[in-house]
Design a protein around this motif. Structure first.
Motif, mmCIF file in Angstrom:
data_model
loop_
_atom_site.group_PDB
_atom_site.id
_atom_site.type_symbol
_atom_site.label_atom_id
_atom_site.label_comp_id
_atom_site.label_asym_id
_atom_site.label_seq_id
_atom_site.Cartn_x
_atom_site.Cartn_y
_atom_site.Cartn_z
ATOM 1 N N ILE A 87 33.197 35.198 29.192
ATOM 2 C CA ILE A 87 31.841 34.800 28.810
ATOM 3 C C ILE A 87 30.805 35.685 29.497
ATOM 4 C CG2 ILE A 87 30.112 32.966 29.088
ATOM 5 C CD1 ILE A 87 32.513 30.984 28.570
ATOM 6 N N LEU A 88 30.966 35.915 30.790
ATOM 7 C CA LEU A 88 30.015 36.762 31.522
ATOM 8 C C LEU A 88 29.986 38.180 30.954
ATOM 9 C CD1 LEU A 88 30.745 35.580 35.158
ATOM 10 C CD2 LEU A 88 28.631 35.205 33.868
ATOM 11 N N LYS A 89 31.160 38.693 30.631
ATOM 12 C CA LYS A 89 31.226 40.033 30.059
ATOM 13 C C LYS A 89 30.576 40.062 28.672
ATOM 14 C CE LYS A 89 34.440 43.839 29.726
ATOM 15 N NZ LYS A 89 35.808 44.290 29.844
ATOM 16 N N TRP A 90 30.860 39.067 27.875
ATOM 17 C CA TRP A 90 30.295 38.953 26.533
ATOM 18 C C TRP A 90 28.770 38.849 26.579
ATOM 19 C CZ3 TRP A 90 28.851 33.759 24.669
ATOM 20 C CH2 TRP A 90 28.338 33.768 23.375
ATOM 21 N N LYS A 91 28.258 38.102 27.572
ATOM 22 C CA LYS A 91 26.812 37.913 27.699
ATOM 23 C C LYS A 91 26.115 39.123 28.327
ATOM 24 C CE LYS A 91 25.675 33.685 26.405
ATOM 25 N NZ LYS A 91 24.615 33.447 25.457
ATOM 26 N N ASN A 96 26.840 41.354 40.502
ATOM 27 C CA ASN A 96 28.129 41.194 41.179
ATOM 28 C C ASN A 96 28.931 40.004 40.665
ATOM 29 O OD1 ASN A 96 27.582 43.367 42.907
ATOM 30 N ND2 ASN A 96 26.465 42.047 44.305
ATOM 31 N N VAL A 97 30.215 40.250 40.466
ATOM 32 C CA VAL A 97 31.162 39.193 40.094
ATOM 33 C C VAL A 97 32.282 39.218 41.132
ATOM 34 C CG1 VAL A 97 32.802 38.352 38.370
ATOM 35 C CG2 VAL A 97 30.663 39.422 37.632
ATOM 36 N N PHE A 98 32.423 38.098 41.844
ATOM 37 C CA PHE A 98 33.478 37.966 42.833
ATOM 38 C C PHE A 98 34.485 36.945 42.318
ATOM 39 C CE2 PHE A 98 29.587 39.110 45.057
ATOM 40 C CZ PHE A 98 29.996 40.244 45.726
ATOM 41 N N VAL A 99 35.758 37.205 42.569
ATOM 42 C CA VAL A 99 36.829 36.366 42.035
ATOM 43 C C VAL A 99 37.805 36.031 43.154
ATOM 44 C CG1 VAL A 99 38.757 36.330 40.400
ATOM 45 C CG2 VAL A 99 36.646 37.462 39.769
ATOM 46 N N ASP A 112 43.275 45.156 36.270
ATOM 47 C CA ASP A 112 43.737 45.835 35.056
ATOM 48 C C ASP A 112 42.930 45.425 33.828
ATOM 49 O OD1 ASP A 112 45.685 47.062 36.559
ATOM 50 O OD2 ASP A 112 47.304 45.733 35.896
ATOM 51 N N THR A 113 42.537 44.162 33.759
ATOM 52 C CA THR A 113 41.871 43.635 32.578
ATOM 53 C C THR A 113 40.359 43.860 32.588
ATOM 54 O OG1 THR A 113 43.570 41.930 32.485
ATOM 55 C CG2 THR A 113 41.617 41.577 31.136
ATOM 56 N N TYR A 114 39.733 43.692 33.742
ATOM 57 C CA TYR A 114 38.268 43.744 33.815
ATOM 58 C C TYR A 114 37.744 44.925 34.622
ATOM 59 C CZ TYR A 114 38.828 39.117 31.925
ATOM 60 O OH TYR A 114 39.185 38.076 31.129
ATOM 61 N N GLY A 115 38.578 45.544 35.422
ATOM 62 C CA GLY A 115 38.234 46.753 36.163
ATOM 63 C C GLY A 115 36.885 46.738 36.845
ATOM 64 N N TYR A 116 36.010 47.636 36.409
ATOM 65 C CA TYR A 116 34.688 47.834 37.006
ATOM 66 C C TYR A 116 33.841 46.562 37.013
ATOM 67 C CZ TYR A 116 32.749 47.504 32.351
ATOM 68 O OH TYR A 116 32.384 47.032 31.119
ATOM 69 N N PHE A 117 34.104 45.630 36.127
ATOM 70 C CA PHE A 117 33.281 44.425 35.978
ATOM 71 C C PHE A 117 33.355 43.532 37.222
ATOM 72 C CE2 PHE A 117 32.461 40.171 34.121
ATOM 73 C CZ PHE A 117 31.194 40.417 33.638
ATOM 74 N N ILE A 118 34.482 43.577 37.918
ATOM 75 C CA ILE A 118 34.675 42.731 39.097
ATOM 76 C C ILE A 118 34.320 43.509 40.359
ATOM 77 C CG2 ILE A 118 36.375 41.471 40.458
ATOM 78 C CD1 ILE A 118 37.791 40.808 37.858
#
Length: 127
Positions: A87-91, A96-99, A112-118
């Motif tokens: 959702i965050l990526k779509w929006k 910063n996104v921390f997981v 592998d799936t979100y790479g630079y986004f995280i």
């Protein structure tokens, strides 16, 4: 009567989001790729997962995509965590996104799936 909103089924959702390659869809509109086959129960539950993420981020958390706020997603490889990331990526979230993840083995999937986004991945296991 004026239609204001409607839901779509799981197959159409996958196609709309570009998650199913066009060559996997036959002339009847069915998905012929085993990777995307789900039981009716699995497909029906996905709506609940995405609604949980949407409500948690934007209603309960009052998060604004337009702001410069960071967000922490606990259990980022679980169903709600992954839907929150989608959702965050779509929006178009740009900050910063921390997981957190529950084990060392689960760290690689978000990379592998979100790479630079995280921005950062943290291990929540206290062992």
């Amino acid at each position: 009567m004026k239609l204001k909103a409607t839901g779509i089924n799981y197959k159409d959702y996958l196609i709309y989001c570009g998650l199913v390659p066009a060559e996997s869809i036959n002339h009847n509109g069915d998905i012929n790729n085993p990777e995307f086959q789900r039981s009716y129960q699995e497909a029906a539950s996905m709506l609940c997962v995405y609604l949980t993420s949407l409500c948690s981020i934007f209603n309960v958390g009052s998060f604004s995509i337009k702001g410069n706020g960071s967000i922490l997603i606990h259990s980022g490889t679980g169903d709600v965590g992954l839907s929150a990331l989608n959702i965050l990526k779509w929006k178009g979230h740009k900050s910063n996104v921390f997981v957190t993840v529950g084990s060392k083995e689960k760290e690689q999937y978000p990379l592998d799936t979100y790479g630079y986004f995280i921005t950062g991945i943290y291990l929540s296991d206290k062992k």
